[in-house]
Write a protein that holds these residues in place. Structure first.
Motif, PDB file in Angstrom:
ATOM      1  N   ARG A 119      -1.694  55.555  84.941  1.00 18.34           N
ATOM      2  CA  ARG A 119      -0.774  56.343  84.136  1.00 18.34           C
ATOM      3  C   ARG A 119      -0.569  56.089  82.971  1.00 18.34           C
ATOM      4  O   ARG A 119      -0.680  57.223  82.307  1.00 18.34           O
ATOM      5  CB  ARG A 119       0.499  54.109  84.260  1.00 18.34           C
ATOM      6  N   THR A 154       2.846  49.161  70.523  1.00 20.95           N
ATOM      7  CA  THR A 154       2.956  51.545  70.385  1.00 20.95           C
ATOM      8  C   THR A 154       2.538  52.083  70.086  1.00 20.95           C
ATOM      9  O   THR A 154       1.473  53.474  71.051  1.00 20.95           O
ATOM     10  CB  THR A 154       4.566  51.261  71.281  1.00 20.95           C
ATOM     11  N   HIS A 207       0.055  45.158  75.388  1.00 16.93           N
ATOM     12  CA  HIS A 207      -0.368  46.617  75.211  1.00 16.93           C
ATOM     13  C   HIS A 207      -0.704  46.948  73.995  1.00 16.93           C
ATOM     14  O   HIS A 207      -0.109  47.593  73.464  1.00 16.93           O
ATOM     15  CB  HIS A 207       0.790  46.660  76.466  1.00 16.93           C
ATOM     16  N   HIS A 252      -2.255  49.816  71.530  1.00 19.94           N
ATOM     17  CA  HIS A 252      -2.836  51.290  71.194  1.00 19.94           C
ATOM     18  C   HIS A 252      -3.436  51.207  70.083  1.00 19.94           C
ATOM     19  O   HIS A 252      -4.280  50.390  69.612  1.00 19.94           O
ATOM     20  CB  HIS A 252      -1.698  52.670  71.788  1.00 19.94           C
TER      21      HIS A 252
HETATM   22  O1  KIV Z   1       2.951  52.133  74.569  1.00 20.40           O
HETATM   23  C1  KIV Z   1       4.244  51.387  75.395  1.00 20.40           C
HETATM   24  O2  KIV Z   1       4.584  51.183  75.207  1.00 20.40           O
HETATM   25  C2  KIV Z   1       3.500  51.401  77.009  1.00 20.40           C
HETATM   26  C3  KIV Z   1       4.637  50.919  77.499  1.00 20.40           C
HETATM   27  C4  KIV Z   1       5.782  52.209  78.258  1.00 20.40           C
HETATM   28  C5  KIV Z   1       4.009  49.629  78.595  1.00 20.40           C
HETATM   29  O3  KIV Z   1       2.896  52.710  77.655  1.00 20.40           O
END
Ligand code: KIV
Ligand code: ZN
Length: 507
Positions: free
Chosen positions: A13, A171, A202, A204
């Motif tokens: 995803r 994010t 989560h 990045h």
């Molecule tokens: O990076 C993010 O915040 C996402 C969300 C949609 C989970 O990918």
């Protein structure tokens, strides 16, 4: 608190959102099956409302895998949730991942809203998703830049609405590890019903801190990590699965574990990299080509004395079986000897010195010395026992001719001749060798390579043969590739035949 960390893989995803990395449904199923073998707990299979292709992939992945939970992403929008629920209908365990932005940036300039309205939409989305599935994960998008007190209110409310997992994404990859750790700690200490849900990270990698932030998250109470294979993902990518898993495995004092079968890491990384056309940078931790390669003489000597002098992970643990000692012009005798021993060649000190000088000359010309180069080096100098030698070879071949080979072998001083036909000159020659030698050998691999790429080049041949369930490798090099092939085959037979007796040979 439970010390199991759940692995939520979002390669299909978030990882697949990278331009140029899109996979078709068949390829996604292949990746999903490999992720299942790897032992991930959750596979985020797509964002079903975003395209018919994503919808189909979630449906097909749900059918194809058994053990991992299949997760589908949505916005906090009813239609998204309905489509996600529909896509999950074949999942043995399905999860809807819904959410909304909670930072001032998202609330005001993306959603043109206010904190109370966002809170309300978050609660409504979770309650709506609960109508379709039991397992609902909520994400507070841009939680990394969200106010902790407001975030705590949102987390408490969505858990009350039925969220089983709450995702705290960084994010934009902005947080420092200490701040991200503090954020998770703050939620653990200030959300009264936090024990009713699993907190997820989560992160990045915009500032190269995704892995550090994720680890800070689990050290402060998060028990799910959202990761991708090779760290692929939008912009600078997501947290890489292999890094987090190996950090938790290496740092036993953290007392945290995952369900990952680490021996499958390397092959999974290779598959994802090749299907997604995303090469792995050579110095990438855990799965990069150089991650376990030692090239300087001092390091090589240290590793040979004790691997742990310079290696914190045994490459075998992540499924890499190759030698970590690479041969370059900077390698010492210890590294050369190590490679030769692995190939079954034992040299006295004096001979090793001689071969080492030859090796240095070769290494000056060629950046990357492989094992077959070494065998050519020692083979030519006659340092390994060659009971069977090719004495003579003649092939007749061409268009509209049945290829024929006549050859003579010298076996421990005695000469044997044979002629055979084949579907090509190599086939004919190999049949002729087999007709002289009493060995039930099966050819498993046959590789011809040019060394310098010109038409006058030396061809290097690698043959792998199976004898009695054991594998033997043979190498040959010659400007005539038929001769090189026969020599490679004989080289493999010689390795079987160090125990061979003259009586094994047909007269
Ligand atoms: O990076 C993010 O915040 C996402 C969300 C949609 C989970 O990918
Ligand atoms: Zn993301």
């Amino acid at each position: 608190m439970d010390n199991r960390v759940y692995i939520f893989d979002t390669t299909l995803r978030d990882g697949e959102q990278v331009p140029g990395c899109q996979l078709n449904t068949i390829e996604k199923i292949e990746v999903a099956r490999v992720l299942e073998q790897l032992g991930v707990d959750v596979i985020e299979a797509g964002f079903p409302i975003s395209s018919p292709g994503d919808f189909k992939s979630v449906v097909e992945i749900s059918k194809a895998v058994t053990w991992p939970t299949i997760c589908a992403l949505t916005r906090a929008v009813e239609k998204d949730i309905e489509v996600a629920a529909e896509s999950l209908k074949f999942a043995k365990r399905g999860r809807i991942h819904t959410g909304i932005g909670t930072s001032p940036y998202h609330i005001v300039s993306k959603l043109n809203s206010n904190p109370e309205e966002i809170l309300d939409r978050a609660i409504r989305a979770v309650k709506y998703a609960k109508r379709f599935v039991e397992d609902v994960e909520f994400y507070a998008e841009d939680a990394g830049r969200s106010d902790n007190v407001y975030l705590a209110r949102v987390v408490e409310a969505v858990i009350k609405a039925g969220a089983t997992v709450v995702n705290i994404p960084d994010t934009t990859g902005y947080c420092l590890p200490s701040d991200f750790g503090e954020k998770i700690k703050f939620l653990m200490e200030n959300v009264p019903n936090i024990h009713k849900a699993i907190i997820s990270t989560h992160c990045h990698n915009d500032l190269g801190m995704a892995t550090a932030n994720t680890v800070a998250g689990v050290m402060n109470g998060a028990r799910q990590v959202e990761v991708t294979i090779n760290g692929i993902g939008e912009r600078a990518g997501n947290t890489s699965l292999e890094e987090v898993v190996m950090i938790l495995r290496s740092h036993k004092e953290l007392d945290l574990h995952t369900n990952i079968n680490t021996k499958n890491i390397y092959k999974t990384s290779k598959l994802v990299s090749s299907l997604m056309n995303m090469p792995v940078q050579p110095n990438k931790a855990i799965v990069g080509r150089n991650a376990f390669a030692h090239s300087s003489g001092i390091h090589q000597d240290g590793v040979l004395k004790n691997r742990e002098n310079y290696e914190i992970i045994d490459p075998v643990e992540v499924g890499i079986n190759e030698s970590s000692i690479v041969l370059t012009a900077r390698s010492g005798r210890a590294a050369l000897n190590h490679h030769l021993e692995m190939l079954g060649v034992k040299l006295e000190k004096e001979k090793l010195d001689e071969v080492y000088q030859e090796f240095l000359l070769m290494a000056d010309k060629k950046k990357d010395i492989k094992e077959d180069d070494l065998l050519v080096l020692v083979g030519e100098r006659g340092y390994h026992e060659r009971r069977i030698k090719l004495d003579f070879l003649q092939v007749v071949t061409g268009k509209n001719l049945v290829p024929m080979a006549t050859l003579r072998l010298d076996i421990a001083g005695e000469k044997f001749t044979a002629t055979e036909f084949g579907n090509g000159p190599v086939d004919a020659a190999i049949k002729a060798v087999k007709s002289i030698i009493h060995r039930k050998v099966t050819l498993q691999e046959f590789l011809i390579q040019a060394i310098n790429k010109g038409s006058d080049d030396v061809g290097k041949v690698h043959m792998q043969v199976d004898f009695d369930g054991n594998i033997f490798n043979g190498f040959g090099a010659n400007t005539d590739i038929i001769t090189a092939s026969v020599e490679a085959f004989i080289d493999a037979i010689n390795k079987i035949g160090n125990s061979e007796k003259a009586s094994d040979v047909k007269k």
